[in-house]
Write a protein that holds these residues in place. Structure first.
Motif, PDB file in Angstrom:
ATOM      1  N   GLY A   1      -6.374   4.605  -8.599  1.00 45.26           N
ATOM      2  CA  GLY A   1      -7.628   4.720  -9.068  1.00 45.26           C
ATOM      3  C   GLY A   1      -7.680   5.474 -10.450  1.00 45.26           C
ATOM      4  N   ARG A   2      -6.721   5.853 -10.803  1.00 45.43           N
ATOM      5  CA  ARG A   2      -6.645   6.621 -12.286  1.00 45.43           C
ATOM      6  C   ARG A   2      -5.832   5.664 -13.061  1.00 45.43           C
ATOM      7  N   GLY A   3      -5.918   4.293 -12.992  1.00 43.33           N
ATOM      8  CA  GLY A   3      -5.262   3.541 -14.212  1.00 43.33           C
ATOM      9  C   GLY A   3      -3.975   3.171 -14.053  1.00 43.33           C
ATOM     10  N   ALA A   4      -3.382   3.780 -13.006  1.00 41.04           N
ATOM     11  CA  ALA A   4      -2.037   2.970 -12.580  1.00 41.04           C
ATOM     12  C   ALA A   4      -1.878   1.998 -11.741  1.00 41.04           C
ATOM     13  N   TRP A   5      -1.039   1.131 -11.746  1.00 41.51           N
ATOM     14  CA  TRP A   5      -0.733  -0.055 -10.705  1.00 41.51           C
ATOM     15  C   TRP A   5       0.276  -0.711 -10.943  1.00 41.51           C
ATOM     16  N   GLY A   6       0.630  -1.518  -9.875  1.00 44.01           N
ATOM     17  CA  GLY A   6       1.806  -2.410  -9.634  1.00 44.01           C
ATOM     18  C   GLY A   6       1.809  -3.434  -8.620  1.00 44.01           C
ATOM     19  N   VAL A   7       2.874  -4.090  -8.600  1.00 48.35           N
ATOM     20  CA  VAL A   7       2.986  -5.338  -7.402  1.00 48.35           C
ATOM     21  C   VAL A   7       4.156  -4.860  -6.369  1.00 48.35           C
ATOM     22  N   PHE A   8       3.707  -4.707  -5.219  1.00 48.16           N
ATOM     23  CA  PHE A   8       4.518  -4.385  -4.013  1.00 48.16           C
ATOM     24  C   PHE A   8       4.803  -5.448  -3.201  1.00 48.16           C
ATOM     25  N   ARG A   9       5.868  -5.035  -2.289  1.00 48.38           N
ATOM     26  CA  ARG A   9       6.164  -5.735  -1.094  1.00 48.38           C
ATOM     27  C   ARG A   9       5.773  -5.048   0.229  1.00 48.38           C
ATOM     28  N   PHE A  10       4.787  -5.757   1.086  1.00 53.98           N
ATOM     29  CA  PHE A  10       4.606  -5.025   2.207  1.00 53.98           C
ATOM     30  C   PHE A  10       5.367  -5.037   3.168  1.00 53.98           C
ATOM     31  N   THR A  11       5.965  -4.057   3.767  1.00 46.99           N
ATOM     32  CA  THR A  11       7.123  -3.890   4.801  1.00 46.99           C
ATOM     33  C   THR A  11       6.697  -4.199   6.422  1.00 46.99           C
ATOM     34  N   GLY A  12       5.338  -3.742   6.302  1.00 45.81           N
ATOM     35  CA  GLY A  12       4.551  -3.680   7.738  1.00 45.81           C
ATOM     36  C   GLY A  12       4.275  -2.270   7.861  1.00 45.81           C
ATOM     37  N   GLU A  13       4.982  -1.268   7.183  1.00 47.68           N
ATOM     38  CA  GLU A  13       4.762   0.214   7.512  1.00 47.68           C
ATOM     39  C   GLU A  13       4.554   0.930   6.014  1.00 47.68           C
ATOM     40  N   SER A  14       5.197   0.312   4.959  1.00 48.68           N
ATOM     41  CA  SER A  14       4.999   0.805   3.751  1.00 48.68           C
ATOM     42  C   SER A  14       5.062  -0.038   2.553  1.00 48.68           C
ATOM     43  N   LEU A  15       5.265   0.199   1.288  1.00 53.04           N
ATOM     44  CA  LEU A  15       5.317  -0.742   0.334  1.00 53.04           C
ATOM     45  C   LEU A  15       6.519  -0.493  -0.555  1.00 53.04           C
ATOM     46  N   GLU A  16       7.206  -1.502  -1.026  1.00 53.04           N
ATOM     47  CA  GLU A  16       8.234  -1.512  -1.608  1.00 53.04           C
ATOM     48  C   GLU A  16       8.047  -2.268  -3.093  1.00 53.04           C
ATOM     49  N   ASN A  17       8.294  -1.383  -3.983  1.00 49.60           N
ATOM     50  CA  ASN A  17       8.037  -1.728  -5.414  1.00 49.60           C
ATOM     51  C   ASN A  17       8.756  -3.118  -5.886  1.00 49.60           C
TER      52      ASN A  17
END
Length: 234
Positions: free
Chosen positions: A52-68
């Motif tokens: 929400g402050r201008g930073a973003w990326g694409v991540f893989r959803f593991t079911g419990e967390s996000l992997e870059n």
């Protein structure tokens, strides 16, 4: 680095979510539940995330967390910053206006009590509504795949709003709005009071018809955002 526009990831990701820290991703149980049960995101699917402050990326959803899955992108702050101030109106209308202004990319939303405002929020109601409206803003940012979370502010009167640098008043009889308008106050459905009307502020018109307060706020956000986008291309 700014990287590609986040809209370019729409077709390749299943959802867009707001996180506290883009570099230290931790999903709360509530966020996990939202992704799995509400959004029905499957394990292994890609999502975009922003702080929400201008930073973003694409991540893989593991079911419990996000992997870059790629590098992180840091976008420059939008210029000029846009502010829309809205007088308090009946229940439900501030919700709609705040939601749509977030989707339109307005940078700050100010709610204030005009002299002709019908609801008056005491401290308890102010705190409760602040939490509720912030949830609406966060949800709208995710839905619209935005990367800049608007600031939500409350001011006790129009006299306080009038002190904001560059503030302009929406008025049916005002001059047509132009790209020079960066801060705009929307009055209540009962209209500006004589005292409020006497402030030495520029007045601009949003339409050749009389608009409801929430409609005026959305029109203002649309026009101001459009002017800013056009300015980027020229």
């Amino acid at each position: 680095m700014s990287g590609p526009h986040i809209g370019e990831s729409k077709t390749s990701t299943e959802a867009h979510i707001l996180v506290d820290d883009i570099e230290r991703l931790e999903l709360s149980e509530e966020k996990q539940h939202h992704l799995k049960k509400v959004r029905r995101i499957r394990t292994g699917c890609n999502v975009t995330a922003t702080d929400g402050r201008g930073a973003w990326g694409v991540f893989r959803f593991t079911g419990e967390s996000l992997e870059n899955t790629d590098e992180l992108y840091y976008s420059e702050k939008r210029e000029p910053a846009l502010t829309v101030a809205i007088s308090l109106t009946k229940s439900g209308k501030p919700d709609l206006a705040v939601q749509k202004l977030t989707e339109l990319g307005v940078d700050e939303v100010v709610l204030f009590s005009a002299e002709n405002s019908i609801p008056i929020w005491n401290e308890s109601k102010l705190s409760k509504n602040h939490q509720r409206l912030n949830r609406i803003i966060q949800s709208a940012l995710e839905q619209s795949r935005g990367i800049w979370l608007p600031k939500l502010s409350f001011l006790p009167s129009f006299a306080d709003v009038a002190q904001v640098p560059g503030m302009t008043m929406a008025d049916y009889n005002g001059e047509q709005i132009t790209s020079s308008c960066k801060c705009l106050a929307i009055g209540p459905e009962g209209g500006w009071s004589p005292a409020e009307d006497s402030f030495n502020l520029p007045k601009v018109s949003l339409s050749d018809q009389v608009l409801r307060a929430e409609t005026a706020a959305i029109v203002a956000g649309s026009l101001m955002s459009a002017f800013r986008d056009i300015g980027k291309r020229t």
